[in-house]
Every structure is written in structure tokens, then in C-alpha cells.
Design a protein around this motif. Structure first.
Motif, PDB file in Angstrom:
ATOM      1  N   ALA A 202       0.904  -1.147   0.155  1.00  0.00           N
ATOM      2  CA  ALA A 202       0.071  -0.199   0.032  1.00  0.00           C
ATOM      3  C   ALA A 202       0.842   1.341  -0.015  1.00  0.00           C
ATOM      4  O   ALA A 202       0.601   2.350  -0.641  1.00  0.00           O
ATOM      5  N   PHE A 203       1.953   1.410   0.799  1.00  0.00           N
ATOM      6  CA  PHE A 203       2.918   2.438   0.756  1.00  0.00           C
ATOM      7  C   PHE A 203       3.530   2.658  -0.501  1.00  0.00           C
ATOM      8  O   PHE A 203       3.392   3.784  -0.929  1.00  0.00           O
ATOM      9  N   LEU A 204       3.973   1.490  -1.166  1.00  0.00           N
ATOM     10  CA  LEU A 204       4.458   1.793  -2.566  1.00  0.00           C
ATOM     11  C   LEU A 204       3.751   2.087  -3.682  1.00  0.00           C
ATOM     12  O   LEU A 204       4.029   2.931  -4.405  1.00  0.00           O
ATOM     13  N   ILE A 205       2.387   1.759  -3.368  1.00  0.00           N
ATOM     14  CA  ILE A 205       1.305   2.282  -4.446  1.00  0.00           C
ATOM     15  C   ILE A 205       1.172   3.808  -4.209  1.00  0.00           C
ATOM     16  O   ILE A 205       0.990   4.388  -5.404  1.00  0.00           O
ATOM     17  N   LYS A 206       1.006   4.414  -3.231  1.00  0.00           N
ATOM     18  CA  LYS A 206       0.955   5.708  -3.069  1.00  0.00           C
ATOM     19  C   LYS A 206       2.205   6.435  -3.501  1.00  0.00           C
ATOM     20  O   LYS A 206       1.851   7.567  -4.047  1.00  0.00           O
ATOM     21  N   VAL A 207       3.232   5.989  -3.496  1.00  0.00           N
ATOM     22  CA  VAL A 207       4.552   6.605  -4.134  1.00  0.00           C
ATOM     23  C   VAL A 207       4.272   7.021  -5.540  1.00  0.00           C
ATOM     24  O   VAL A 207       4.842   7.756  -6.070  1.00  0.00           O
ATOM     25  N   LEU A 208       3.361   6.004  -6.330  1.00  0.00           N
ATOM     26  CA  LEU A 208       3.208   6.037  -7.668  1.00  0.00           C
ATOM     27  C   LEU A 208       2.699   7.464  -7.939  1.00  0.00           C
ATOM     28  O   LEU A 208       2.759   7.909  -9.450  1.00  0.00           O
ATOM     29  N   ASP A 209       2.146   8.181  -7.146  1.00  0.00           N
ATOM     30  CA  ASP A 209       1.472   9.635  -7.553  1.00  0.00           C
ATOM     31  C   ASP A 209       2.472  10.603  -7.311  1.00  0.00           C
ATOM     32  O   ASP A 209       2.232  11.822  -7.649  1.00  0.00           O
ATOM     33  N   GLU A 210       3.844  10.388  -6.992  1.00  0.00           N
ATOM     34  CA  GLU A 210       5.049  11.347  -7.037  1.00  0.00           C
ATOM     35  C   GLU A 210       5.124  11.950  -8.234  1.00  0.00           C
ATOM     36  O   GLU A 210       4.993  11.275  -9.433  1.00  0.00           O
ATOM     37  N   GLN A 211       5.683  13.064  -8.360  1.00  0.00           N
ATOM     38  CA  GLN A 211       5.994  13.653  -9.583  1.00  0.00           C
ATOM     39  C   GLN A 211       7.399  13.499 -10.014  1.00  0.00           C
ATOM     40  O   GLN A 211       7.672  13.333 -11.200  1.00  0.00           O
ATOM     41  N   ASP A 212       8.212  12.888  -8.970  1.00  0.00           N
ATOM     42  CA  ASP A 212       9.464  12.616  -9.380  1.00  0.00           C
ATOM     43  C   ASP A 212       9.477  11.172 -10.058  1.00  0.00           C
ATOM     44  O   ASP A 212       9.045  10.049  -9.326  1.00  0.00           O
ATOM     45  N   GLN A 213       9.589  11.097 -11.480  1.00  0.00           N
ATOM     46  CA  GLN A 213       9.605   9.736 -11.883  1.00  0.00           C
ATOM     47  C   GLN A 213      10.615   8.828 -11.651  1.00  0.00           C
ATOM     48  O   GLN A 213      10.489   7.479 -11.807  1.00  0.00           O
ATOM     49  N   PRO A 229       0.099  -9.876  -5.850  1.00  0.00           N
ATOM     50  CA  PRO A 229      -1.074  -9.864  -6.876  1.00  0.00           C
ATOM     51  C   PRO A 229      -1.941  -8.433  -6.747  1.00  0.00           C
ATOM     52  O   PRO A 229      -2.532  -8.107  -7.845  1.00  0.00           O
ATOM     53  N   GLY A 230      -1.992  -7.924  -5.498  1.00  0.00           N
ATOM     54  CA  GLY A 230      -2.872  -6.874  -5.153  1.00  0.00           C
ATOM     55  C   GLY A 230      -2.293  -5.697  -6.135  1.00  0.00           C
ATOM     56  O   GLY A 230      -3.213  -4.785  -5.913  1.00  0.00           O
ATOM     57  N   SER A 231      -1.025  -5.473  -6.480  1.00  0.00           N
ATOM     58  CA  SER A 231      -0.607  -4.485  -7.279  1.00  0.00           C
ATOM     59  C   SER A 231      -0.645  -4.587  -8.558  1.00  0.00           C
ATOM     60  O   SER A 231      -0.171  -3.649  -9.481  1.00  0.00           O
ATOM     61  N   ILE A 232      -1.379  -5.670  -9.003  1.00  0.00           N
ATOM     62  CA  ILE A 232      -1.360  -5.997 -10.873  1.00  0.00           C
ATOM     63  C   ILE A 232      -1.857  -4.944 -11.438  1.00  0.00           C
ATOM     64  O   ILE A 232      -1.541  -4.625 -12.382  1.00  0.00           O
ATOM     65  N   ASP A 233      -3.407  -4.556 -10.821  1.00  0.00           N
ATOM     66  CA  ASP A 233      -4.175  -3.740 -11.611  1.00  0.00           C
ATOM     67  C   ASP A 233      -3.326  -2.299 -11.869  1.00  0.00           C
ATOM     68  O   ASP A 233      -3.551  -1.597 -12.919  1.00  0.00           O
ATOM     69  N   VAL A 234      -2.799  -1.896 -10.722  1.00  0.00           N
ATOM     70  CA  VAL A 234      -2.211  -0.347 -10.738  1.00  0.00           C
ATOM     71  C   VAL A 234      -1.099  -0.450 -11.701  1.00  0.00           C
ATOM     72  O   VAL A 234      -0.732   0.382 -12.624  1.00  0.00           O
ATOM     73  N   LEU A 235      -0.167  -1.582 -11.768  1.00  0.00           N
ATOM     74  CA  LEU A 235       0.921  -1.732 -12.598  1.00  0.00           C
ATOM     75  C   LEU A 235       0.376  -1.990 -14.000  1.00  0.00           C
ATOM     76  O   LEU A 235       0.906  -1.294 -14.885  1.00  0.00           O
ATOM     77  N   GLY A 236      -0.771  -2.635 -14.158  1.00  0.00           N
ATOM     78  CA  GLY A 236      -1.305  -2.704 -15.477  1.00  0.00           C
ATOM     79  C   GLY A 236      -1.549  -1.659 -16.004  1.00  0.00           C
ATOM     80  O   GLY A 236      -1.469  -1.268 -17.419  1.00  0.00           O
ATOM     81  N   ARG A 237      -2.095  -0.792 -15.475  1.00  0.00           N
ATOM     82  CA  ARG A 237      -2.698   0.795 -15.951  1.00  0.00           C
ATOM     83  C   ARG A 237      -1.675   1.314 -16.280  1.00  0.00           C
ATOM     84  O   ARG A 237      -1.690   2.118 -17.241  1.00  0.00           O
ATOM     85  N   ILE A 238      -0.383   1.511 -15.495  1.00  0.00           N
ATOM     86  CA  ILE A 238       0.674   2.161 -16.038  1.00  0.00           C
ATOM     87  C   ILE A 238       1.193   1.563 -17.111  1.00  0.00           C
ATOM     88  O   ILE A 238       1.738   2.217 -18.121  1.00  0.00           O
ATOM     89  N   ALA A 239       1.345   0.156 -17.518  1.00  0.00           N
ATOM     90  CA  ALA A 239       1.946  -0.559 -18.450  1.00  0.00           C
ATOM     91  C   ALA A 239       1.293  -0.143 -19.810  1.00  0.00           C
ATOM     92  O   ALA A 239       1.833   0.027 -20.790  1.00  0.00           O
ATOM     93  N   VAL A 240      -0.231   0.051 -19.699  1.00  0.00           N
ATOM     94  CA  VAL A 240      -0.774   0.196 -20.977  1.00  0.00           C
ATOM     95  C   VAL A 240      -1.126   1.563 -21.315  1.00  0.00           C
ATOM     96  O   VAL A 240      -1.477   1.981 -22.517  1.00  0.00           O
TER      97      VAL A 240
END
Length: 335
Positions: A202-213, A229-240
Motif C-alpha cells: 500500500a505504501f509503494l502504491i501511494k508513491v506512484l503519485d509522486e512527480q519525481d519519475q 498480486p494486489g498491485s497488478i491492476d495499478v501496474l497494468g494501468r501504468i503499462a498500457v
């Protein structure tokens, strides 16, 4: 001569040397007592207890400082001339580490002070390894130093907490992310991988909103290594998602790789989406991304994944064609 009498004589000779601060002359006696105090020494429990008592009387604050300096030293000999019960020479650094663990909290403090001040990487590594041996007994002392004003100290303490691997440290580790230095922030994310939990994800998913790439990319890498597996959807959206600028492509690439590392079939639809997507603008970059998707699909495996790779391979050329062919050939060899 009884062992208790022999150890008492050793103690009588050692105490004046401690007063004179001749710690090097005391060292051999320490090694003997340290060896005899260990469960695998082969001695009876009564004799081990006597050795432990004598060892404790010698390990005063100054002696502990001396041992800390030696355990961190680059030139500490690999072996010392002390015969073990089993007939082998005792590795010097390991023997010192064991004595420091025996010394307890004061040794932890000394090691932490030393690692903060150590100028050489090899010294810091040796001290780091010694601290880790204390396990959970070192946790609170490490956490207390995580508020240090120097970024490199905070990063070192975060790394230590990760190596200790106690979920109780998550509050301290997460608090370190507030440090403004990106090197500390990245260390926090690397450390969370060593303490896998829904909270870390959950902490790492929050970091995905950072501006620093750079931080976003590290968060994605860490999510992949956690394999939640709980992170697959958020990673999938970034991938596509479509990324028109080069500085945002890294996150997309890392997300594609992370889906393959996680290896869950839920990632296949996202990766096939990327694999089939053609682009005329930025064609080379797109082909590289599609090749990454093929590799990740190959890592996940399954009929749907290999069918997509085969279909794209038949209608592609260059790097993408070679990638698809290599993956399919690898599957055939493993069948």
C-alpha cells in the motif's frame, strides 16, 4: 587444575592489563573464553557458565570499543592461532562478532556509532554485518538513530532495519520517507521489499503519485519484487497507458517488467494489450516496449500468453520478431 581455578587465574592476569588499556594483550584470553562459552564448544554447561561469567567481567566499555574497532577493520585476520575443540582455527572476525553479541546493548550502541563515523565502505560493511547478528535486539537502537540530520546516516539505518526484517520497524521506515533526499526515499522503497506485507504494498502504491519519475520507477521495481498480486491492476494501468515523453517511459517499462516478475495470470491481459499495440510515431521505442511485454508474457506463461507471442511473432520483424522467436523456442525446450 580445575577449570574454575584456571579461569580465575586468567582473570587475575587480565584485570591489570585492562587498567593499563593493553587490550591487544587481553585479546587472546577473550578468544578462549568466548569460544568456551558457546553451546557448540563441547564443554559441559557448568564450564560454559564459568567461561561466560569471566568473559562478562572482561568486556567493559573500553574493551567493547576495542572489539568494535577490530570487527570493522579491513585487515582483521581471517584466522587466529587458537585451537578449537573441533580441531579447526576460529575465524577471528566471527569470534569477535560472537563476543559483541554476548556483550549486548552497549555493543550495539558502539557499533552504530562506529558505522556512522566510518569513512570506508569496507568498514561500514563489516560493521553492518556485525549489527545484523543482534537481530531484534538491535531494532530500537537503530530506530532511535533514524532521525539523524545527515541523509547518509538515515539511509544506513533504514537499510539496517530492512536487514533485521521486523514488521515492528515499518513505522520508523515509513517515517524516513519524509527525508527530502531522494536517496533516502529510494532506500525506504528497497527496504520495504525485505518486509513483505499488505502495508508495504500500500505504501509503494501511494508513491506512484509522486512527480519525481525516478521515485515512481523505484516504487514500481519494488512492487514487482514484492510479487503481491494486489498491485497488478495499478501496474497494468501504468503499462498500457500512452506515454508521449521519453522521461515517462521508464515507469511504463518498469511496470511491464514488474508484471512478468510477479508472474500472475491476471497480468496477461495488460501485457497482451501492450504487445499488440502498434505505433508509427516513436516506432523504435514502441517496438522495445512490445519486446519487454513479450518477455514478461513468457515469464508468466500459459496458453493465452504464448498464443499472443506466437501471433505477434508471425507478423513482426527486427528485434520484436527475434524476441518472440527466442521465447517460443525456450518454451519448446522446456516442454
Amino acid at each position: 587444575m580445575r577449570y574454575s581455578d584456571l579461569s580465575a587465574r586468567i582473570n587475575e592476569k587480565v584485570q591489570p592489563l585492562l587498567v593499563e588499556r593493553r587490550f591487544g594483550d587481553v585479546f587472546s584470553a577473550l578468544l578462549v573464553l568466548g569460544e568456551h562459552s558457546l553451546p557448540y564448544s563441547g564443554l559441559q554447561e557448568e564450564l560454559r557458565n564459568i567461561a561466560s561469567e569471566r568473559l562478562r567481567s572482561i568486556l567493559n566499555r573500553d574493551m567493547i570499543r576495542y572489539l568494535v574497532e577490530r570487527v570493522g577493520g579491513r585487515d582483521e585476520p581471517t584466522r587466529v592461532a587458537i585451537q578449537k575443540v573441533g580441531g579447526k582455527d576460529e575465524p577471528a572476525r566471527v569470534a569477535i562478532q560472537n563476543m559483541l553479541v554476548f556483550a549486548g546493548s552497549e555493543a550495539v550502541s558502539g557499533l552504530l556509532d562506529a558505522i556512522i563515523e566510518a569513512p570506508e565502505a569496507v568498514t561500514r560493511k563489516n560493521l553492518f554485518n556485525a549489527i545484523v547478528l543482534f537481530g531484534g535486539d538491535a531494532r530500537q537502537a537503530v530506530e532511535a538513530r533514524i532521525v539523524n540530520p545527515e541523509w547518509y546516516v538515515v539511509r544506513q539505518m533504514v537499510a539496517l532495519l530492512g536487514e533485521l526484517g521486523d514488521e515492528k520497524s515499518l513505522d520508523a521506515i515509513e517515517s524516513a520517507y519524509s527525508n527530502p533526499d531522494p536517496r533516502v526515499k529510494k532506500e525506504v522503497m528497497k527496504t520495504l521489499v525485505k518486509i513483505p506485507s499488505p502495508r508495504s504494498t500500500a505504501f509503494l502504491i501511494k508513491v506512484l503519485d509522486e512527480q519525481d519519475q525516478g521515485l515512481v520507477s523505484q516504487a514500481i521495481i519494488s512492487l514487482g519484487m514484492l510479487k503481491d498480486p494486489g498491485s497488478i491492476d495499478v501496474l497494468g494501468r501504468i503499462a498500457v497507458r500512452w506515454e508521449p515523453f521519453a522521461d515517462t517511459q521508464d515507469a511504463k517499462r518498469e511496470a511491464i517488467k514488474a508484471l512478468g516478475i510477479i508472474g500472475d495470470p491476471k497480468g496477461v491481459p495488460y501485457l497482451t494489450n501492450v504487445l499488440f499495440k502498434k505505433a508509427w510515431f516513436g516506432k523504435k521505442t514502441n517496438e522495445e516496449v512490445r519486446s519487454l511485454a513479450a518477455y514478461s508474457l513468457g515469464m508468466i506463461g500459459g496458453q493465452e500468453a504464448f498464443s499472443a507471442i506466437e501471433q505477434v511473432g508471425q507478423n513482426s520483424e527486427g528485434e520484436l520478431y527475434i524476441t518472440c522467436k527466442r521465447i517460443l523456442e525456450g518454451r519448446e525446450k522446456n516442454v
